[in-house]
Write an enzyme that holds these catalytic residues in place. Structure first.
Site, PDB file in Angstrom:
ATOM      1  N   LYS A  45       0.801  -1.321   0.051  1.00 41.12           N
ATOM      2  CA  LYS A  45      -0.069   0.014   0.107  1.00 41.12           C
ATOM      3  C   LYS A  45       0.830   1.061  -0.005  1.00 41.12           C
ATOM      4  O   LYS A  45       1.970   1.287   0.564  1.00 41.12           O
ATOM      5  CB  LYS A  45      -0.873   0.005   1.162  1.00 41.12           C
ATOM      6  CG  LYS A  45      -0.133   0.009   2.602  1.00 41.12           C
ATOM      7  CD  LYS A  45       0.098   1.598   3.082  1.00 41.12           C
ATOM      8  CE  LYS A  45       0.972   1.394   4.354  1.00 41.12           C
ATOM      9  NZ  LYS A  45       1.591   2.312   4.875  1.00 41.12           N
ATOM     10  N   PRO A  80       9.387  -4.056  -0.139  1.00 40.33           N
ATOM     11  CA  PRO A  80      10.302  -3.505   0.528  1.00 40.33           C
ATOM     12  C   PRO A  80       9.968  -3.931   2.058  1.00 40.33           C
ATOM     13  O   PRO A  80       8.922  -3.624   2.619  1.00 40.33           O
ATOM     14  CB  PRO A  80      10.382  -2.104   0.250  1.00 40.33           C
ATOM     15  CG  PRO A  80       9.790  -1.991  -1.011  1.00 40.33           C
ATOM     16  CD  PRO A  80       8.767  -2.974  -1.058  1.00 40.33           C
ATOM     17  N   VAL A  81      10.985  -4.289   2.797  1.00 44.79           N
ATOM     18  CA  VAL A  81      10.932  -4.733   4.056  1.00 44.79           C
ATOM     19  C   VAL A  81      11.234  -3.549   5.032  1.00 44.79           C
ATOM     20  O   VAL A  81      12.135  -2.605   4.736  1.00 44.79           O
ATOM     21  CB  VAL A  81      11.968  -5.713   4.662  1.00 44.79           C
ATOM     22  CG1 VAL A  81      11.890  -6.015   6.078  1.00 44.79           C
ATOM     23  CG2 VAL A  81      11.494  -6.928   3.723  1.00 44.79           C
ATOM     24  N   ALA A  82      10.282  -3.168   5.856  1.00 44.46           N
ATOM     25  CA  ALA A  82      10.338  -1.969   6.795  1.00 44.46           C
ATOM     26  C   ALA A  82      10.438  -0.571   6.131  1.00 44.46           C
ATOM     27  O   ALA A  82      11.103   0.250   6.296  1.00 44.46           O
ATOM     28  CB  ALA A  82      11.549  -1.885   7.730  1.00 44.46           C
ATOM     29  N   GLY A 106       4.492  -4.247   4.434  1.00 42.47           N
ATOM     30  CA  GLY A 106       4.870  -5.582   3.893  1.00 42.47           C
ATOM     31  C   GLY A 106       4.632  -6.497   5.199  1.00 42.47           C
ATOM     32  O   GLY A 106       3.948  -7.716   4.692  1.00 42.47           O
ATOM     33  N   GLY A 107       4.955  -6.260   6.316  1.00 45.13           N
ATOM     34  CA  GLY A 107       4.520  -7.451   7.231  1.00 45.13           C
ATOM     35  C   GLY A 107       2.958  -7.517   7.209  1.00 45.13           C
ATOM     36  O   GLY A 107       2.416  -8.677   7.435  1.00 45.13           O
ATOM     37  N   ALA A 110       0.711  -6.914   4.870  1.00 48.80           N
ATOM     38  CA  ALA A 110       0.264  -7.764   3.879  1.00 48.80           C
ATOM     39  C   ALA A 110       0.525  -9.152   4.039  1.00 48.80           C
ATOM     40  O   ALA A 110      -0.488  -9.930   3.643  1.00 48.80           O
ATOM     41  CB  ALA A 110       0.968  -7.211   2.676  1.00 48.80           C
ATOM     42  N   ASP A 128      -2.666  -1.813   9.933  1.00 44.20           N
ATOM     43  CA  ASP A 128      -2.639  -1.740   8.431  1.00 44.20           C
ATOM     44  C   ASP A 128      -3.091  -3.122   7.827  1.00 44.20           C
ATOM     45  O   ASP A 128      -3.423  -3.301   6.742  1.00 44.20           O
ATOM     46  CB  ASP A 128      -1.303  -1.675   8.142  1.00 44.20           C
ATOM     47  CG  ASP A 128      -1.049  -0.108   8.006  1.00 44.20           C
ATOM     48  OD1 ASP A 128      -1.638   0.818   8.466  1.00 44.20           O
ATOM     49  OD2 ASP A 128       0.302   0.186   8.007  1.00 44.20           O
TER      50      ASP A 128
HETATM   51  P1  ATP Z   1       4.011  -0.236   7.890  1.00 46.51           P
HETATM   52  O1  ATP Z   1       3.894   0.511   6.547  1.00 46.51           O
HETATM   53  O2  ATP Z   1       2.857  -0.966   8.351  1.00 46.51           O
HETATM   54  O3  ATP Z   1       4.363   0.686   8.913  1.00 46.51           O
HETATM   55  P2  ATP Z   1       6.499  -1.414   7.007  1.00 46.51           P
HETATM   56  O4  ATP Z   1       6.475  -1.743   5.658  1.00 46.51           O
HETATM   57  O5  ATP Z   1       7.324  -0.067   7.484  1.00 46.51           O
HETATM   58  O6  ATP Z   1       5.180  -1.421   8.018  1.00 46.51           O
HETATM   59  P3  ATP Z   1       7.387  -4.098   7.595  1.00 46.51           P
HETATM   60  O7  ATP Z   1       7.845  -4.423   6.310  1.00 46.51           O
HETATM   61  O8  ATP Z   1       5.810  -4.634   7.816  1.00 46.51           O
HETATM   62  O9  ATP Z   1       7.397  -2.332   7.670  1.00 46.51           O
HETATM   63  O10 ATP Z   1       8.301  -4.505   8.669  1.00 46.51           O
HETATM   64  C1  ATP Z   1       8.705  -4.188   9.795  1.00 46.51           C
HETATM   65  C2  ATP Z   1       9.281  -4.914  10.866  1.00 46.51           C
HETATM   66  O11 ATP Z   1       8.512  -5.968  10.968  1.00 46.51           O
HETATM   67  C3  ATP Z   1      10.560  -5.564  10.026  1.00 46.51           C
HETATM   68  O12 ATP Z   1      11.387  -4.847  10.382  1.00 46.51           O
HETATM   69  C4  ATP Z   1      10.646  -6.900  10.619  1.00 46.51           C
HETATM   70  O13 ATP Z   1      11.319  -7.101  11.704  1.00 46.51           O
HETATM   71  C5  ATP Z   1       9.005  -7.291  11.143  1.00 46.51           C
HETATM   72  N1  ATP Z   1       8.245  -8.172  10.338  1.00 46.51           N
HETATM   73  C6  ATP Z   1       7.575  -9.141  11.041  1.00 46.51           C
HETATM   74  N2  ATP Z   1       6.753 -10.017  10.048  1.00 46.51           N
HETATM   75  C7  ATP Z   1       7.374  -9.371   8.948  1.00 46.51           C
HETATM   76  C8  ATP Z   1       7.180  -9.806   7.431  1.00 46.51           C
HETATM   77  N3  ATP Z   1       6.214 -10.660   7.122  1.00 46.51           N
HETATM   78  N4  ATP Z   1       7.509  -9.083   6.538  1.00 46.51           N
HETATM   79  C9  ATP Z   1       8.335  -8.148   6.713  1.00 46.51           C
HETATM   80  N5  ATP Z   1       8.720  -7.821   8.154  1.00 46.51           N
HETATM   81  C10 ATP Z   1       8.224  -8.536   9.126  1.00 46.51           C
END
Ligand code: ATP
Length: 319
Positions: free
Chosen positions: A12, A103-105, A110-111, A113, A145
């Site tokens: 998103k 992308p992570v964090a 992503g989490g 999702a 989210d």
């Molecule tokens: P948001 O936009 O909802 O604030 P984000 O996209 O910034 O989230 P995520 O990719 O959800 O961040 O990851 C945040 C942290 O959650 C990561 O650093 C990781 O340690 C942890 N995490 C737990 N489950 C997951 C997952 N399935 N995928 C990615 N990160 C995860």
């Protein structure tokens, strides 16, 4: 026999993120305009082979950023499977595989999702037969989210973002996402937002600040598919994302990324959610490809991805 269900789930972008003051419970009221965009994770839930350790969900992750994703019970997908199993009284025996492209964090949920996808996949695998409303309730327990990741499309999120009203969108809208090296912690970005508000003398608490409201002009531009109008609304007041100043304060190099995108012809540039991913609105698919190429060449991001939205939320794939 191993059975499996694969669910595709989008990232998103918050087209608007209006952040109210800090509440006594430590959260902030939001008016969040979510748009699901076509960058996807795939979550597969499979029956473990006979004789495998039955304790709980087992997790594996693939994709370029797999090393940054936890594979223990802190993974939101594993927590989602455990929550569904506990609520329906089934054993949480499942192998979850996440093929990660979001992308992570990165501020693209992503989490969240993966949690929504794991709920849909495990519900189908275990035959728990949860209704859509039951699944939405479990999503809200897992994180603010997560409900939007289930429904997709576009929606206004109130409360902490979990109270959703679907929005009609006349799009598609074309975006470029500049992915940064390393993530930003969402709680740290909210803390920085509070700190900047204190320092600016506006006050930072819910008692001192007005309730967050969606921008009527932004909602109208989304509804009518007016890309130029959306660009104006994204830039109104500096940015439609109230967390942008905090993300840039914690990661000053984002200012250069935002500038590189607008220099390359993007109609508007915002930080996505809590960042550090930056989102650029483009006139059409061709313009988006050109902005992405320029961003890659600029050296201000690790990667630039093109994606359109709105797209559907968590969806089981055939087969
Ligand atoms: P948001 O936009 O909802 O604030 P984000 O996209 O910034 O989230 P995520 O990719 O959800 O961040 O990851 C945040 C942290 O959650 C990561 O650093 C990781 O340690 C942890 N995490 C737990 N489950 C997951 C997952 N399935 N995928 C990615 N990160 C995860």
């Amino acid at each position: 026999m191993t059975r499996s269900v694969t669910v595709r789930v989008p990232a998103k972008v918050n087209v608007q993120l209006a952040v109210g003051g800090l509440r006594p419970d430590g959260f902030h009221d939001l008016a969040s305009v979510f748009l699901a965009v076509g960058l996807y994770d795939r979550v597969t839930a499979a029956t473990p082979p006979p004789g495998a350790a039955p304790a709980g969900p087992r997790l594996t992750v693939s994709g370029p950023d797999a090393a940054q994703v936890p594979v223990d019970r802190t993974n939101l997908a594993a927590r989602a499977a455990e929550l569904l199993a506990a609520r329906y009284g089934v054993a949480p025996a499942v192998h979850l595989h996440i093929d990660k492209d979001i992308p992570v964090a990165g501020g693209m949920a992503g989490g969240s999702a993966d949690a929504a996808a794991a709920l849909v996949a495990c519900d189908a695998l275990w035959g728990t037969g949860a209704s859509r409303d039951d699944l939405l309730g479990l999503c809200a327990e897992l994180g603010s989210d997560v409900p939007f990741s289930l429904v997709g499309g576009a929606a206004l999120g109130r409360g902490r973002g979990e109270l959703l009203t679907p929005l009609a969108v006349g799009g598609p809208f074309f975006w470029v996402f500049a992915v940064a090296d390393g993530g930003l912690s969402t709680p740290a970005v909210y803390r920085e937002c509070d700190r900047l508000r204190e320092a600016a003398g506006t006050g930072a608490t819910a008692a001192e600040l007005p309730a967050p409201e969606p921008s009527p002009a932004l909602l109208e531009a989304l509804r009518t598919g007016d890309v130029a109008g959306l660009a104006v609304a994204l830039a109104a007041g500096g940015s439609s994302n109230d967390l942008q100043a905090a993300a840039v304060s914690l990661r000053p190099s984002l200012a250069g990324t935002l500038r590189a995108g607008t220099d390359a012809g993007a109609l508007a540039a915002i930080v996505s959610g809590s960042g550090p991913t930056c989102a650029f609105l483009a006139k059409d698919a061709q313009a988006a490809a050109e902005v992405a190429a320029a961003l890659r060449a600029s050296g201000t991001c690790r990667e630039a991805r093109v994606a359109a939205g709105p797209v559907d939320g968590a969806t089981a794939l055939p087969g």
